[in-house]
Enzyme design. Structure first.
Site, PDB file in Angstrom:
ATOM      1  N   PHE A 240       0.817  -1.310  -0.299  1.00  0.00           N
ATOM      2  CA  PHE A 240      -0.144  -0.024   0.217  1.00  0.00           C
ATOM      3  C   PHE A 240       0.762   1.608  -0.201  1.00  0.00           C
ATOM      4  O   PHE A 240       0.849   1.941   0.603  1.00  0.00           O
ATOM      5  CB  PHE A 240      -1.165  -0.096   1.019  1.00  0.00           C
ATOM      6  CG  PHE A 240      -2.035  -1.571   1.573  1.00  0.00           C
ATOM      7  CD1 PHE A 240      -2.812  -1.309   0.612  1.00  0.00           C
ATOM      8  CD2 PHE A 240      -1.416  -2.253   1.951  1.00  0.00           C
ATOM      9  CE1 PHE A 240      -3.369  -2.340   0.799  1.00  0.00           C
ATOM     10  CE2 PHE A 240      -2.306  -3.675   2.880  1.00  0.00           C
ATOM     11  CZ  PHE A 240      -2.870  -3.517   1.980  1.00  0.00           C
ATOM     12  N   SER A 263      -2.047  -0.507  -5.433  1.00  0.00           N
ATOM     13  CA  SER A 263      -3.524  -0.884  -6.806  1.00  0.00           C
ATOM     14  C   SER A 263      -3.341  -0.040  -7.574  1.00  0.00           C
ATOM     15  O   SER A 263      -3.655  -0.229  -9.045  1.00  0.00           O
ATOM     16  CB  SER A 263      -4.754  -1.232  -6.202  1.00  0.00           C
ATOM     17  OG  SER A 263      -4.834  -0.226  -5.465  1.00  0.00           O
ATOM     18  N   ASN A 290      -3.059  -5.991  -6.386  1.00  0.00           N
ATOM     19  CA  ASN A 290      -3.994  -5.881  -5.123  1.00  0.00           C
ATOM     20  C   ASN A 290      -2.400  -6.659  -4.155  1.00  0.00           C
ATOM     21  O   ASN A 290      -2.479  -7.880  -4.543  1.00  0.00           O
ATOM     22  CB  ASN A 290      -5.007  -6.850  -5.643  1.00  0.00           C
ATOM     23  CG  ASN A 290      -5.812  -6.540  -3.778  1.00  0.00           C
ATOM     24  OD1 ASN A 290      -5.339  -7.321  -3.499  1.00  0.00           O
ATOM     25  ND2 ASN A 290      -7.395  -6.853  -4.587  1.00  0.00           N
ATOM     26  N   ASP A 311       0.647  -0.648   5.337  1.00  0.00           N
ATOM     27  CA  ASP A 311      -0.527   0.856   5.473  1.00  0.00           C
ATOM     28  C   ASP A 311      -1.743   1.097   4.909  1.00  0.00           C
ATOM     29  O   ASP A 311      -1.667   1.994   3.431  1.00  0.00           O
ATOM     30  CB  ASP A 311       0.738   2.001   5.455  1.00  0.00           C
ATOM     31  CG  ASP A 311       0.167   3.112   5.477  1.00  0.00           C
ATOM     32  OD1 ASP A 311      -0.812   2.708   5.938  1.00  0.00           O
ATOM     33  OD2 ASP A 311       0.906   4.312   4.542  1.00  0.00           O
ATOM     34  N   CYS A 351      -5.864   2.939   9.829  1.00  0.00           N
ATOM     35  CA  CYS A 351      -6.277   4.834   9.835  1.00  0.00           C
ATOM     36  C   CYS A 351      -7.968   4.414  10.369  1.00  0.00           C
ATOM     37  O   CYS A 351      -8.747   5.365   9.557  1.00  0.00           O
ATOM     38  CB  CYS A 351      -5.858   5.143   8.921  1.00  0.00           C
ATOM     39  SG  CYS A 351      -6.501   4.546   7.144  1.00  0.00           S
TER      40      CYS A 351
HETATM   41  N1  SAH Z   1       1.832   4.857   2.560  1.00  0.00           N
HETATM   42  C1  SAH Z   1       1.051   5.795   1.936  1.00  0.00           C
HETATM   43  C2  SAH Z   1      -0.227   5.751   2.618  1.00  0.00           C
HETATM   44  C3  SAH Z   1      -0.859   4.834   1.424  1.00  0.00           C
HETATM   45  S1  SAH Z   1      -3.044   4.694   1.640  1.00  0.00           S
HETATM   46  C4  SAH Z   1       2.219   6.300   2.200  1.00  0.00           C
HETATM   47  O1  SAH Z   1       3.116   6.909   3.341  1.00  0.00           O
HETATM   48  O2  SAH Z   1       1.782   7.697   1.248  1.00  0.00           O
HETATM   49  C5  SAH Z   1      -3.433   3.157   0.601  1.00  0.00           C
HETATM   50  C6  SAH Z   1      -2.837   3.255  -0.345  1.00  0.00           C
HETATM   51  O3  SAH Z   1      -3.658   1.857  -0.440  1.00  0.00           O
HETATM   52  C7  SAH Z   1      -3.195   4.230  -1.757  1.00  0.00           C
HETATM   53  O4  SAH Z   1      -2.297   4.495  -2.238  1.00  0.00           O
HETATM   54  C8  SAH Z   1      -4.614   3.381  -2.434  1.00  0.00           C
HETATM   55  O5  SAH Z   1      -4.009   3.251  -3.773  1.00  0.00           O
HETATM   56  C9  SAH Z   1      -3.871   1.876  -1.699  1.00  0.00           C
HETATM   57  N2  SAH Z   1      -4.724   0.879  -1.993  1.00  0.00           N
HETATM   58  C10 SAH Z   1      -5.509   0.650  -1.485  1.00  0.00           C
HETATM   59  N3  SAH Z   1      -6.822  -0.710  -1.559  1.00  0.00           N
HETATM   60  C11 SAH Z   1      -5.851  -1.853  -1.948  1.00  0.00           C
HETATM   61  C12 SAH Z   1      -5.174  -3.223  -2.096  1.00  0.00           C
HETATM   62  N4  SAH Z   1      -6.253  -4.115  -2.008  1.00  0.00           N
HETATM   63  N5  SAH Z   1      -4.120  -3.812  -3.106  1.00  0.00           N
HETATM   64  C13 SAH Z   1      -2.972  -2.440  -3.320  1.00  0.00           C
HETATM   65  N6  SAH Z   1      -3.319  -1.268  -2.699  1.00  0.00           N
HETATM   66  C14 SAH Z   1      -4.437  -0.758  -2.327  1.00  0.00           C
END
Ligand code: SAH
Length: 407
Positions: A240, A263, A290, A311, A351
């Site tokens: 993430f 994603s 994903n 995250d 969060c």
């Molecule tokens: N770690 C980042 C913030 C993450 S926010 C930082 O420090 O800036 C959450 C992220 O998860 C978003 O970018 C979103 O696109 C992604 N996301 C949400 N669901 C997801 C999934 N099932 N698989 C991969 N990414 C995902």
């Protein structure tokens, strides 16, 4: 003193929201929300966002609030001070207080980013203001914040003299208030497509108009440094990743490599440019996938990492989603734990405000048992000082993280 004030001390033209007997208790503790079920009746013509007086069933005056007929949160308190007028000066005072707090924290350096106003926690329910260098980004997330939009923008322009003020009023919160999404320039100049920000020992690229939220996840700025302190020589998995905030901090702190998984192809495209800007691109891998699928595939392929960062987005949006969201957190943490080399580190976050720190720790503990791993908590992380928690509003306390040693 308002000459037009009748017995209750309410200006004749101000509508009054009368509460049911006994429903004033949370307001006495200065909790700023009035739920629809607590309202007995409304006297006067209260339009969406209008300022209303709150009165207990016995006629005691409790505060002035913004009325929100479409929302379960029927009113959000602007002021508990008897007689405090809700006008341009009121917003000026609240914004000054919020900005001054960030100044005292040393967060207003040129080119830096921080949250300037954090809604209820800064006495401004429904208003978010983020500062990215010379630009401000606002979210008006309640009917009350919406009707004062022009005033707030004017006050911000005077107070902060930004180059531009942009609006990113989007998402579920607006919808619950019966408000459409809005994304536009409010004042000054259009922000550049790729605005550069400094923070920690890195440079960040923020796309204010198209990025997620207001362009970046400012709440993780300090935590990236805390996690990076565990990254020397590490092969990092940044799950993430968004635009790679954790990866860049870790690589700048001496990590060997980072695999970014998200994603969003847009987020990873920006991550490519941001890692290049920081001279760490050649140590990165970018995986558009994903996280659940990718981590399973990586686990099955036998690849392991020294530091895994999890995250995820908010899994729990309301109390009834706690069970399903908890399962999501457990699943992703089981996968993350499985990918940590013995003796390595897991940095894991939630969060979701509805998942408190105790529940999150319990979920991670359960994940460790089921993953067959032993884990120790090295550090507990939460949200930074520019996302403060007003003591009377514990709902603002949403971000929690654990840094764990995993055997
Ligand atoms: N770690 C980042 C913030 C993450 S926010 C930082 O420090 O800036 C959450 C992220 O998860 C978003 O970018 C979103 O696109 C992604 N996301 C949400 N669901 C997801 C999934 N099932 N698989 C991969 N990414 C995902």
């Amino acid at each position: 003193m308002d000459l037009a004030e009748p017995a209750l001390g309410v200006a004749a033209s101000t509508p009054t929201v009368w509460l049911k007997p006994g429903r004033e208790k949370s307001l006495r503790r200065r909790h700023p929300w009035v739920f629809s079920g607590a309202v007995d009746r409304v006297d006067g013509d209260a339009a969406a966002g209008a300022t209303v007086e709150l009165a207990s069933s016995s006629g005691e005056r409790l505060g002035r609030a913004a009325y929100s007929p479409a929302s379960q949160i029927r009113a959000r308190v602007w002021s508990f001070e008897p007689g405090e007028r809700i006008d341009a000066d009121f917003f000026r005072r609240r914004l000054e207080r919020a900005v001054d707090s960030r100044r005292r924290l040393g967060l207003l350096e040129p080119g830096a980013a921080c949250r300037l106003a954090f809604s209820e926690s800064d006495g401004l329910p429904g208003l978010i203001v983020d500062r990215y260098g010379e630009y401000l980004v606002c979210q008006f997330l309640s009917a009350g914040a919406e009707v004062w939009r022009a005033t707030i923008v004017e006050q911000l322009a005077e107070l902060c003299t930004p180059r531009g003020i942009y609006e990113r009023s989007e998402g579920g919160a607006r919808h619950k208030e019966g408000l459409p999404s809005r994304r536009e320039l409010l004042a000054g100049e259009e922000p550049p497509r790729e605005l550069q920000i400094v923070g920690g020992n890195a440079r960040w690229i923020v796309d204010i108009a198209h990025g997620q939220k207001t362009g970046a996840y400012l709440d993780q700025q300090a935590n990236r440094e805390r996690v990076a302190a565990h990254a020397r020589g590490a092969e990092v998995l940044d799950a993430f990743s968004y635009t790679g905030g954790f990866s860049i901090a870790c690589l700048r702190a001496g990590a060997a490599s980072a695999a970014l998984v998200d994603s969003s192809a847009d987020a990873l495209a920006l991550a490519e440019r941001e890692t290049a800007l920081n001279g760490v691109h050649d140590r990165c891998r970018f995986v558009t996938a994903n996280v659940f699928d990718e981590l399973r595939a990586v686990r099955d392929a036998g690849t392991r990492f020294d530091l895994v960062v999890l995250d995820p987005p908010k899994f729990v949006h309301s109390a009834d989603q706690i069970p399903s969201g908890s399962r999501g957190y457990k699943d992703v943490n089981m996968l993350g734990l499985a990918l940590v080399r013995p003796g390595g580190t897991l940095a894991t976050f939630s969060c979701s405000g509805h998942v408190d720190a105790a529940l999150f720790q319990k979920i991670v503990a359960g994940a460790a048992v089921d993953a067959g791993r032993t884990a120790q908590i090295l550090e507990r992380l939460s949200q930074p000082a520019d996302h403060p928690v007003a003591t009377e509003f514990p709902e603002a306390d949403y971000l929690k993280g654990l840094i764990l040693r995993v055997h």
